[in-house]
Design an enzyme around this catalytic site. Structure first.
Site, PDB file in Angstrom:
ATOM      1  N   GLU A   1      -7.044  -7.634  -0.916  1.00  0.00           N
ATOM      2  CA  GLU A   1      -7.705  -7.501   0.384  1.00  0.00           C
ATOM      3  C   GLU A   1      -9.161  -7.107   0.202  1.00  0.00           C
ATOM      4  O   GLU A   1      -9.469  -5.945  -0.065  1.00  0.00           O
ATOM      5  CB  GLU A   1      -6.991  -6.478   1.275  1.00  0.00           C
TER       6      GLU A   1
ATOM      7  N   GLU B   1       0.812  -1.223   0.000  1.00  0.00           N
ATOM      8  CA  GLU B   1       0.000   0.000   0.000  1.00  0.00           C
ATOM      9  C   GLU B   1       0.846   1.274   0.000  1.00  0.00           C
ATOM     10  O   GLU B   1       0.470   2.281   0.594  1.00  0.00           O
ATOM     11  CB  GLU B   1      -0.957  -0.006   1.198  1.00  0.00           C
TER      12      GLU B   1
END
Length: 826
Positions: free
Chosen positions: A260, A189
């Protein structure tokens, strides 16, 4: 004439041929992994990947086979996990790969189950984990900058990455070696925080260095990067994280990968429990595959427990349940698990259509569409989606009309018959209850006071400075606690207000050995001003400040620079006339941790002299308590109920179960008063919904894995009660299925099941048109006596039963509702 599918197969064959050089391990049953714009290609075939996150440190090796098998039984074909750097390398070049950090054993269990694996090295992982998985000792290295282009950080990151890669290679864990790992991840991320970093040129160099370093490891499987759309290096795949990723568009020639899919949300001490409805989670998955998705991973499939001092945040609870399909203890969470299992079966049956079929879309409006995937043989599979959040619709598609509820996707494996709808839950709801265990009632408690006297002078300590230092760097995160000690001489007795400016998260102040006050910060900026009235006696006075953290920052640009402790102060003694003595640059003596930690009281060594006086002191801060208890019978998960305590740490047989803080009451949020699966699920921007636990204890129950217990023998529980609580209220419970419920329509199979040998003891409700309530407490409706008789005959005394809803179960007066609600007790 060659068809599009045959051309695609030929191209894939060429790709696999090119990549075959990586699969050259003698004697290995190699699995070749590549990709194209539709999917991962495994041994020459495009595949859909249905994956679930199970983090090995958040469970135990004894739990792993059961968790993995339940994931497989739930329709998954892949297990994903982060790699936890600070757990594996707690101190420089001192490694831990034992117990629940035995990562090779974990992947071996995945392989035994016949499943694939995704290895997310990071090694920055976020994950609601201390420092996002980065070791605090990195900050001791000169010129260190986290996650930017600098030699100290890149050297350490590469060293650890190579360590993990080589361990996997040595164990033959990569697909090309015959192992389960089909994808590997580097960084995590970064794109979310890249623009907030202080040096954009350095950030770009760093993320490109990460990709080059990873590819140089020659693991033989693709590397991925999450949330890296704006600055994607070559030779890595970008992926999406979030509650919804169906609109995510990867770069050209890359498959659509969702690393995710958040099944719920993590919980903080001051927050209620988050629940993402099964209908919405299934909707997100179906929408993803309707829109050419091919790799989807649930974060989390099993959340587990933050044992020890692993929680990040800070202020994140010991429980990391995450409202996952498998709960914190490994129990199946219904209806989420079963509803998704049915969807996985549908998607698996449609796999060839989804990855090879020609896609055609029919839009009815901007929120309603049908998608058809057609193979060369003429067979097809379809989805019809309705993304309106308040309007059920009748959709006419290819000559047939289908009723599609709001915020749902209908799945038609043959493009004719609806076999599944995400909004129609056809599996039971299980209500889990905590059953008090008779073998642990009436515990006899022993106690020891935490030795504070040495810390209430300035004579001993690790070192001295004429300044107030930052806690994480000073203590190297070896403990939650850091002592700041100083002294001053007063000519006469005088009254002051002790004023301490701190970045928290907690502060205890002692003056001349007496506790002067305590304060903790709110869950937010963590900066607060401590104030307490104190008396300075004539002569020498000792001021001891104990600063405590409750997990370290784990996310954000330059998160590691967020300070903790009394860094810089000021620390002042303020007189009633507002004049002050500034102690900020006095000589401060520093000491990390508590005395009880240094002598390892939690191990209950023979030389400890526990007090066994019948009157065990309660509500006494800085106390250690011990009791013996028998292991509860059976196989159900065990928890310890700490509702009578305040704040501290709990150990069982020397194992750290984590921090406890049952005195912290969760706040009231609007989401506790409304829940509708329809519409986008969020946990920020005041969009919370489907919460439970407002005005209740933040976390009352703490997981005690059965592998921590002595079968058939005595066990020891040790508590460090920091703030003062009542250990006599502690007891142990087992987690069992209480009520089970299901809603059925004509033609459905009504399946009820208990768990771990439990049997159905009663059928409580068989009603049409239930007016309100929830499983375990339904109200209203018209009872069907025929259904009661049939279900009682088929189910009582059994662990599970199935009854088909036919006309036989109807009853006079039930015509007003087509839904039969059944509730039973295990």
């Amino acid at each position: 004439m060659r068809t599009s599918t045959s051309i695609a197969r030929a191209a894939l064959a060429l790709t696999v041929l090119v990549l075959s050089a990586v699969c050259s391990f003698p004697g290995a049953s190699c699995t070749k992994v590549s990709y194209d714009d539709r999917a991962l290609v495994i041994d020459g075939e495009r595949r859909i990947i249905l994956s679930g996150s199970i983090h090995y440190p958040r469970s135990t090796p004894e739990m792993w086979p059961d968790l993995i098998q339940k994931a497989k039984d739930g329709g998954l074909n892949t297990i994903e996990t982060y790699v936890f750097w600070n757990g594996h390398e707690p101190r420089p070049r001192e490694y831990n790969f034992a117990g629940n950090y035995d990562i090779i054993r974990f992947f071996s269990e995945v392989q035994k189950a016949g499943m694939y694996a995704i290895l997310r090295i990071g090694p920055y992982i976020c994950g609601e984990w201390n420092y996002g998985g980065l070791p605090a000792w990195l900050r001791d290295i000169p010129d260190m900058q986290f996650r930017l282009h600098n030699q100290p950080f890149e050297r350490e990151m590469e060293t650890f990455t190579k360590l993990i890669v080589n361990k996997m290679k040595d164990a033959n864990m990569f697909a090309g070696q015959g192992g389960p790992i089909i994808l590997a991840q580097i960084e995590n991320e970064y794109g979310n925080i890249q623009s907030g970093l202080p040096d954009q040129q350095s950030a770009t160099k760093y993320i490109h260095w990460c990709a080059e370093m990873a590819n140089n490891q020659n693991v033989g499987v693709p590397w991925i990067m999450c949330q890296q759309s704006n600055d994607l290096p070559p030779n890595v795949l970008e992926t999406c994280n979030g509650f919804y990723c169906h609109n995510f568009k990867p770069k050209e020639n890359m498959p659509k990968i969702w690393t995710e899919n958040w099944t719920g949300w993590f919980k903080a001490w001051d927050k209620p429990d988050y629940h993402r409805p099964a209908e919405d989670l299934a909707y997100s998955v179906a929408m993803f595959f309707q829109n050419r998705g091919s790799v989807q991973n649930y974060y989390m499939y099993h959340g587990g427990t933050n044992f020890g001092r692993t929680t990040g945040g800070p202020y994140i609870t010991t429980s990391y349940d995450y409202d996952a399909p498998l709960d914190e203890y490994g129990n199946i969470r219904q209806p989420k698990y079963g509803h998704l299992k049915q969807l996985h079966a549908m998607l698996t049956s449609m796999e060839k259509h989804l990855v090879y079929g020609q896609q055609n879309e029919t839009s009815f409006d901007d929120k309603v569409k049908a998608t058809k995937y057609t193979l060369d043989d003429g067979s097809s599979a379809c989805f019809i989606s309705n993304s309106h959040d308040n309007e059920d619709l009748n959709v006419t598609f290819e000559g047939s009309t289908y009723q599609v509820p709001a915020w749902s996707v209908s799945v038609l494996p043959d493009c004719k018959t609806v076999a599944y709808n995400t909004a129609k839950v056809k599996t039971q709801t299980s209500v889990m209850v905590k059953k008090e265990s008779a073998v642990t009632q009436g515990l006899k408690w022993f106690w020891l006071p935490e030795l504070l006297k040495p810390f209430c002078t300035d004579r001993s300590g690790s070192f001295r400075r004429n300044e107030l230092l930052e806690q994480i760097v000073t203590g190297a995160d070896k403990s939650d606690y850091l002592w700041y000690k100083t002294s001053l001489t007063s000519g006469a007795e005088e009254e002051f207000t002790l004023y301490v400016n701190t970045t928290g998260h907690e502060l205890y102040a002692f003056v001349n050995g007496e506790l002067a006050g305590y304060q903790h910060s709110v869950n937010g900026p963590y900066i607060f001003q401590f104030q307490a009235p104190v008396t300075m006696r004539a002569g020498k006075n000792y001021i001891s400040l104990l600063s405590a953290t409750v997990g370290l920052k784990n996310y954000g640009a330059s998160f590691e620079l967020m300070p903790a402790g009394i860094v810089g102060g000021p620390v002042k003694l303020v007189r009633p006339d507002s004049s002050a003595i500034d102690l900020s640059h006095s000589t401060w003596t520093y000491e990390t941790g508590l005395y009880g930690e240094s002598i390892q009281i939690h191990l209950d060594k023979p030389n400890l002299e526990w007090s066994c006086h019948p009157a065990v002191p309660v509500n006494r801060p800085f106390s250690w308590y011990k009791a013996l208890f028998h292991t509860p019978d059976g196989e159900d998960a065990v928890v310890v109920d700490l509702a009578g305590l305040n704040k501290g740490v709990v150990y069982v047989n020397g194992r750290n179960l984590g921090r406890y803080w049952p005195s912290y009451i969760a706040g009231n949020m609007d989401g506790c008063h409304r829940c509708d699966y329809r519409g986008a699920y969020k946990t920020w921007d005041n969009q919370e919904k489907c919460l439970t636990g407002c005005h209740e204890i933040g976390q009352q129950f703490y997981h005690v894995p059965r592998s921590f217990l002595n079968a058939g023998g005595l066990n020891t529980i040790v508590l460090f009660e920091e703030a003062g609580g009542d250990p006599t209220k502690v007891n142990f419970r087992t987690v069992v299925v209480g009520s089970v419920c299901i809603n059925a329509e004509k033609g459905d199979a009504i399946t009820l099941a208990c768990a771990n040998g439990g049997t159905i003891s009663s059928i409580d409700v068989t009603s049409f048109g239930v007016a309100k309530g929830q499983c375990g407490a339904y109200e209203g409706g018209y009872e069907s006596k025929p259904a009661m008789e049939v279900l009682s005959a088929a189910c009582l005394g059994k662990e599970s039963c199935t009854v088909h809803y036919t006309d036989e179960l109807d009853s006079a007066g039930s015509e007003g509702s087509s839904v039969l609600t059944v509730q039973a007790t295990c």
